[in-house]
Write an enzyme that holds these catalytic residues in place. Structure first.
Site, PDB file in Angstrom:
ATOM      1  N   LYS A   3     -28.011  -1.701 -38.320  1.00 52.86           N
ATOM      2  CA  LYS A   3     -26.739  -2.435 -38.188  1.00 52.86           C
ATOM      3  C   LYS A   3     -25.793  -1.077 -37.959  1.00 52.86           C
ATOM      4  O   LYS A   3     -24.792  -1.210 -38.775  1.00 52.86           O
ATOM      5  CB  LYS A   3     -26.691  -2.922 -39.556  1.00 52.86           C
ATOM      6  CG  LYS A   3     -27.575  -4.375 -39.646  1.00 52.86           C
ATOM      7  CD  LYS A   3     -27.446  -5.128 -41.030  1.00 52.86           C
ATOM      8  CE  LYS A   3     -28.495  -6.070 -41.222  1.00 52.86           C
ATOM      9  NZ  LYS A   3     -29.786  -5.452 -41.622  1.00 52.86           N
TER      10      LYS A   3
HETATM   11  P1  5BU Z   1     -36.751 -11.059 -46.379  1.00 51.76           P
HETATM   12  O1  5BU Z   1     -37.777 -10.460 -47.111  1.00 51.76           O
HETATM   13  O2  5BU Z   1     -37.588 -12.079 -45.227  1.00 51.76           O
HETATM   14  O3  5BU Z   1     -35.616 -11.811 -46.993  1.00 51.76           O
HETATM   15  O4  5BU Z   1     -36.246  -9.885 -45.220  1.00 51.76           O
HETATM   16  C1  5BU Z   1     -35.131 -10.176 -44.445  1.00 51.76           C
HETATM   17  C2  5BU Z   1     -35.097  -8.921 -43.819  1.00 51.76           C
HETATM   18  O5  5BU Z   1     -34.316  -9.106 -42.538  1.00 51.76           O
HETATM   19  C3  5BU Z   1     -34.493  -7.504 -44.395  1.00 51.76           C
HETATM   20  O6  5BU Z   1     -35.068  -6.554 -43.834  1.00 51.76           O
HETATM   21  C4  5BU Z   1     -33.043  -7.751 -44.075  1.00 51.76           C
HETATM   22  O7  5BU Z   1     -32.333  -6.528 -43.916  1.00 51.76           O
HETATM   23  C5  5BU Z   1     -33.072  -8.409 -42.564  1.00 51.76           C
HETATM   24  N1  5BU Z   1     -31.926  -9.260 -42.246  1.00 51.76           N
HETATM   25  C6  5BU Z   1     -31.559 -10.303 -42.932  1.00 51.76           C
HETATM   26  O8  5BU Z   1     -32.123 -11.113 -43.890  1.00 51.76           O
HETATM   27  N2  5BU Z   1     -30.404 -11.265 -42.435  1.00 51.76           N
HETATM   28  C7  5BU Z   1     -29.567 -10.735 -41.436  1.00 51.76           C
HETATM   29  O9  5BU Z   1     -28.645 -11.719 -41.199  1.00 51.76           O
HETATM   30  C8  5BU Z   1     -29.820  -9.626 -40.834  1.00 51.76           C
HETATM   31  C9  5BU Z   1     -30.997  -8.765 -41.141  1.00 51.76           C
HETATM   32 BR1  5BU Z   1     -29.013  -9.117 -39.385  1.00 51.76          BR
END
Ligand code: 5BU
Length: 263
Positions: free
Chosen positions: A92
């Protein structure tokens, strides 16, 4: 082979790296990018060994690993390549073009191993040129995913902002595609209509159990996301925190792949 599955996305694509992704996904029959959010190198190695075959890409946060070393990281990247995975650093980036270029270097040297990175467009479109220059500095190329939406509640990426990001990014050759909100299929469908058929949309905020996650995260269903126009579901805890990561990865792979065929 990939053109049969991807249709207009394949036909319209002008990006080698997007085509590479579509080929990997078609070979492995999965649109899953694992958010490999483990905080130790051993945890990361364990994940890649158990679920690598069910993934098309691997998303990293290189700066959250407690025992990171350059040697262990290069071994990890080699393993990812051996497992036929694109490596996507979710850094990011948000600074001006020149600093973003320099931030591709530094201790983590993201430019040397990443195929994809995320960036905000808040500082203006030169950030994309800065990141591309970063890859060029080491004789590599890669793709930028611009944050057009986010999955977290209360985020400030409102529809006007999304429109600006899409209009500045959709014709830029350095832009691989956009991050969309996987938790809201209606918002995603709208994003797809603005983006058109060429660029990728990848979506975090996806889980087979839909609803609210930890600390403001929101989740939508993988099939709904793909039908609404997502080309890759980014799944973290749904896989790495599950009791059986391998079975979960298989389930996300099947849900995403079948939804692509349906689309
Ligand atoms: P989760 O465990 O499925 O919630 O992880 C989501 C990943 O996606 C995590 O590494 C965040 O940094 C990434 N992410 C997110 O959740 N939402 C966003 O809008 C963005 C990245 Br951009």
């Amino acid at each position: 082979m990939a053109n049969e599955f991807w249709g207009e996305r394949w036909d319209n694509s002008t990006s080698d790296i997007a085509r590479k992704y579509m080929e990997v996904a078609s070979r492995k029959k999965t649109l899953v990018c694992l958010a490999a959010d483990r905080r130790t190198m051993s945890g990361l190695f364990e994940l890649i060994d158990s679920v690598g075959p069910y993934l098309a890409a691997l998303k990293t946060h290189v700066d959250l690993i407690d025992d990171w070393t350059p040697e262990s990281w290069s071994e990890f990247c080699k393993k990812a390549h051996d497992a036929d995975l694109l490596i996507f650093e979710d850094r990011k980036f948000a600074d001006i073009g020149k600093i973003s270029r320099d931030q591709m270097a530094g201790v983590y040297d993201i430019r040397s191993w990443s195929d994809l990175v995320t960036a905000h467009l808040i500082s203006g479109p030169d950030i994309v040129d800065g990141l591309q220059a970063g890859w060029r500095d080491v004789g590599r190329s890669g793709g930028v995913l611009l944050l057009a939406q986010m999955s977290s509640r209360g985020n400030l990426l409102n529809p006007d902002y999304t429109d600006e990001v899409v209009s500045k990014g959709r014709n830029h050759p350095g832009v691989f595609g956009f991050i969309g909100n996987g938790s809201r299929p209606d918002e995603l469908a709208e994003l797809r209509s603005k983006v058109g058929n060429e660029k990728m949309i990848w979506t975090p905020g996806v889980n087979l159990t839909v609803g609210d996650g930890e600390m403001g995260q929101r989740y939508g269903d993988p099939r709904d996301a793909v039908l609404a126009g997502s080309d890759c579901i980014i799944v973290g805890s749904g896989i790495h925190r599950s009791e059986n990561p391998e079975d979960s990865a298989k389930a996300y792979a099947a849900a995403s792949w079948n939804a692509l065929l349906e689309r």
